[in-house]
Scaffold this motif. Structure first.
Motif, PDB file in Angstrom:
ATOM      1  N   LEU A   1      56.116  21.085 -43.544  1.00 45.91           N
ATOM      2  CA  LEU A   1      56.423  20.204 -42.271  1.00 45.91           C
ATOM      3  C   LEU A   1      55.367  21.072 -40.780  1.00 45.91           C
ATOM      4  O   LEU A   1      54.993  21.740 -40.893  1.00 45.91           O
ATOM      5  N   LYS A   2      54.964  20.031 -40.301  1.00 46.08           N
ATOM      6  CA  LYS A   2      53.985  20.241 -38.960  1.00 46.08           C
ATOM      7  C   LYS A   2      54.840  19.484 -37.696  1.00 46.08           C
ATOM      8  O   LYS A   2      55.480  18.367 -38.169  1.00 46.08           O
ATOM      9  N   ILE A   3      54.515  20.339 -36.725  1.00 47.89           N
ATOM     10  CA  ILE A   3      55.304  19.886 -35.319  1.00 47.89           C
ATOM     11  C   ILE A   3      53.909  19.631 -34.184  1.00 47.89           C
ATOM     12  O   ILE A   3      53.052  20.576 -34.223  1.00 47.89           O
ATOM     13  N   GLY A   4      53.575  18.475 -33.847  1.00 48.99           N
ATOM     14  CA  GLY A   4      53.046  18.087 -33.348  1.00 48.99           C
ATOM     15  C   GLY A   4      53.172  18.201 -32.113  1.00 48.99           C
ATOM     16  O   GLY A   4      54.477  16.989 -31.176  1.00 48.99           O
ATOM     17  N   ALA A   5      52.867  19.648 -31.084  1.00 49.90           N
ATOM     18  CA  ALA A   5      53.083  19.401 -29.320  1.00 49.90           C
ATOM     19  C   ALA A   5      52.056  20.551 -28.749  1.00 49.90           C
ATOM     20  O   ALA A   5      52.483  20.765 -27.910  1.00 49.90           O
ATOM     21  N   MET A   6      50.950  20.122 -29.088  1.00 47.68           N
ATOM     22  CA  MET A   6      49.870  21.145 -28.571  1.00 47.68           C
ATOM     23  C   MET A   6      48.929  19.725 -28.184  1.00 47.68           C
ATOM     24  O   MET A   6      48.911  18.112 -27.950  1.00 47.68           O
TER      25      MET A   6
ATOM     26  N   GLY B   1      56.408  13.531 -30.647  1.00 49.57           N
ATOM     27  CA  GLY B   1      56.942  12.862 -29.829  1.00 49.57           C
ATOM     28  C   GLY B   1      57.012  11.375 -29.990  1.00 49.57           C
ATOM     29  O   GLY B   1      55.137  11.167 -30.070  1.00 49.57           O
ATOM     30  N   GLY B   2      57.517  10.114 -29.461  1.00 51.13           N
ATOM     31  CA  GLY B   2      57.093   8.834 -29.517  1.00 51.13           C
ATOM     32  C   GLY B   2      55.762   8.489 -28.878  1.00 51.13           C
ATOM     33  O   GLY B   2      54.964   7.533 -28.714  1.00 51.13           O
ATOM     34  N   ASP B   3      55.713   9.113 -27.627  1.00 50.78           N
ATOM     35  CA  ASP B   3      54.486   9.557 -26.477  1.00 50.78           C
ATOM     36  C   ASP B   3      53.044   9.311 -26.744  1.00 50.78           C
ATOM     37  O   ASP B   3      52.831   9.408 -25.933  1.00 50.78           O
TER      38      ASP B   3
ATOM     39  N   GLN C   1      49.791  11.500 -32.975  1.00 53.57           N
ATOM     40  CA  GLN C   1      49.393  10.486 -33.974  1.00 53.57           C
ATOM     41  C   GLN C   1      48.612  10.203 -34.895  1.00 53.57           C
ATOM     42  O   GLN C   1      48.665  10.099 -35.583  1.00 53.57           O
ATOM     43  N   PHE C   2      47.739   9.327 -33.895  1.00 59.19           N
ATOM     44  CA  PHE C   2      46.363   9.015 -34.774  1.00 59.19           C
ATOM     45  C   PHE C   2      45.710  10.467 -35.104  1.00 59.19           C
ATOM     46  O   PHE C   2      45.296  10.612 -36.498  1.00 59.19           O
ATOM     47  N   ALA C   3      45.511  11.837 -34.811  1.00 65.35           N
ATOM     48  CA  ALA C   3      45.473  12.637 -35.630  1.00 65.35           C
ATOM     49  C   ALA C   3      45.634  13.362 -36.475  1.00 65.35           C
ATOM     50  O   ALA C   3      45.393  13.253 -37.932  1.00 65.35           O
ATOM     51  N   ALA C   4      47.182  12.874 -36.662  1.00 71.90           N
ATOM     52  CA  ALA C   4      48.122  13.122 -37.752  1.00 71.90           C
ATOM     53  C   ALA C   4      48.156  12.386 -39.201  1.00 71.90           C
ATOM     54  O   ALA C   4      47.356  12.861 -40.106  1.00 71.90           O
ATOM     55  N   LEU C   5      47.120  10.885 -39.076  1.00 70.18           N
ATOM     56  CA  LEU C   5      47.177  10.020 -39.662  1.00 70.18           C
ATOM     57  C   LEU C   5      46.127  10.064 -40.575  1.00 70.18           C
ATOM     58  O   LEU C   5      45.551   9.954 -41.560  1.00 70.18           O
TER      59      LEU C   5
END
Length: 350
Positions: free
Chosen positions: A228-233, A253-255, A260-264
């Motif tokens: 599990l990773k949290i994308g908040a940076m 966040g959806g915004d 999101q691109f980085a995660a994909l």
């Protein structure tokens, strides 16, 4: 012959693994879980009982009933005297089966179920049962816990399995802890290594627990999430962060299209979007191209992370890939013949 066997189920040890090994010895097994816990959402049946019923195809006379579901309501009724049931007497009927060996799934601790006379020690005494105790390995606590269990269970303790062993601890356990436990009359019948797959949770299970909407790739909900990773940076930090993970669920966040691109572009098995903001269509297009499910939830990030993290802690061995994995681990690392000998059962000729 009815030879009940109790064991303490935990994350990486499953009845089907032991049952599969017993089947290779041509032993007719039965199964029961006197004290129920995790119930399925559809009909209130215990999830482990359902798994055994569906995967082992036991005849009805070898699938024994759950006597009580351990819920807050059941505990309250017992405490208030509204449930005077003699569960110990009901448990005695577990002997009415055609099975040669009954696998009875024990509680999650030595104390659980005492209120209903169904703790591990109480049930073992009622049925004159042997106990196979499974213990998750913790370097500073495991030996103490097993010695306390030996004191409580006495000669009923048929053996123990040390579970979720880190690779770096294996030599020390084999060379030091195992001989010590054996010298204390605690047979060590298996050392099961830690396995990330067994701790994983399916995307479909996350959908269920989060009550999430699936925005794409609904046919890929069988993917297993191990991290599990949290994308908040910022996006540069996110890329470095995500590259350290494997088969991740990324909550952001959806915004945050950049995150999101980085995660994909890393080892992501699902995106979980919070904040009730619909994602950019290009995100959905890229996710569909990579076959990565995108979920959206009506929850804040903190709550979402708490639910996902709890899902890892409660994960059960329901998925076929996990059942295959634990069967392989049991075949490699568990001494079935020694267990049968301690139970007084000669393995059948192959």
């Amino acid at each position: 012959m009815f030879l009940p066997l109790f064991y303490n189920l935990n994350l990486s040890f499953n009845t089907s693994g032991l049952a599969h090994l017993l089947a290779t010895k041509d032993i007719k097994i039965g199964y029961g879980k006197p004290l129920g816990g995790l119930m399925t959402a559809t009909d209130g049946e215990d999830a482990d009982v359902r798994l055994i019923r569906e995967t082992l195809n036991l005849p009805s006379d070898r699938l024994l009933p759950t006597l009580v579901q351990l819920t807050s309501d059941a505990v309250l009724k017992r405490l208030q005297g509204e449930d005077p049931t003699n569960y110990s007497a009901l448990l005695e009927d577990y002997g009415n089966t055609s099975a040669e060996l009954v696998l009875m799934e024990g509680p999650a601790s030595l104390q659980e179920g005492s209120l209903f006379e169904l703790s591990m020690a109480q049930a073992a005494r009622t049925l004159d049962a042997s106990v196979l105790l499974v213990c998750s390995y913790e370097p500073t606590l495991t030996v103490d816990r097993l010695m306390a269990a030996r004191e409580l269970l006495g000669d009923r303790l048929a053996g123990v399995v040390l579970n979720r062993l880190p690779a770096k601890e294996l030599d020390a356990v084999n060379g030091v802890a195992r001989p010590f436990l054996e010298s204390q009359g605690i047979p060590v019948l298996g050392l099961l290594p830690r396995n990330s797959l067994l701790r994983s949770v399916s995307v479909g299970e996350l959908v269920r627990q989060l009550d999430a909407e699936v925005l794409c790739c609904r046919d890929r909900l069988e993917l297993m999430v191990e991290d599990l990773k949290i994308g908040a940076m910022n996006v540069n930090s996110a890329l470095k962060y995500f590259r350290k993970g494997n088969n991740m669920a990324v909550v952001t966040g959806g915004d945050r299209a950049d995150i999101q691109f980085a995660a994909l572009e890393t080892s992501t098995h699902c995106l979980i979007l919070t904040g009730q903001v619909p994602p950019d269509p290009t995100i959905i297009a890229r996710a569909e191209e990579l076959e990565v499910p995108v979920l959206t939830v009506d929850l804040d990030t903190l709550t979402t992370v708490e639910i996902v993290d709890r899902a890892f802690g409660q994960v059960r061995l329901q998925e076929p890939i996990k059942i295959q994995c634990i069967r392989h681990l049991m075949g490699e690392h568990f001494d079935l013949d020694r267990l049968l000998a301690r139970l007084g059962m000669e393995p059948a000729a192959v």
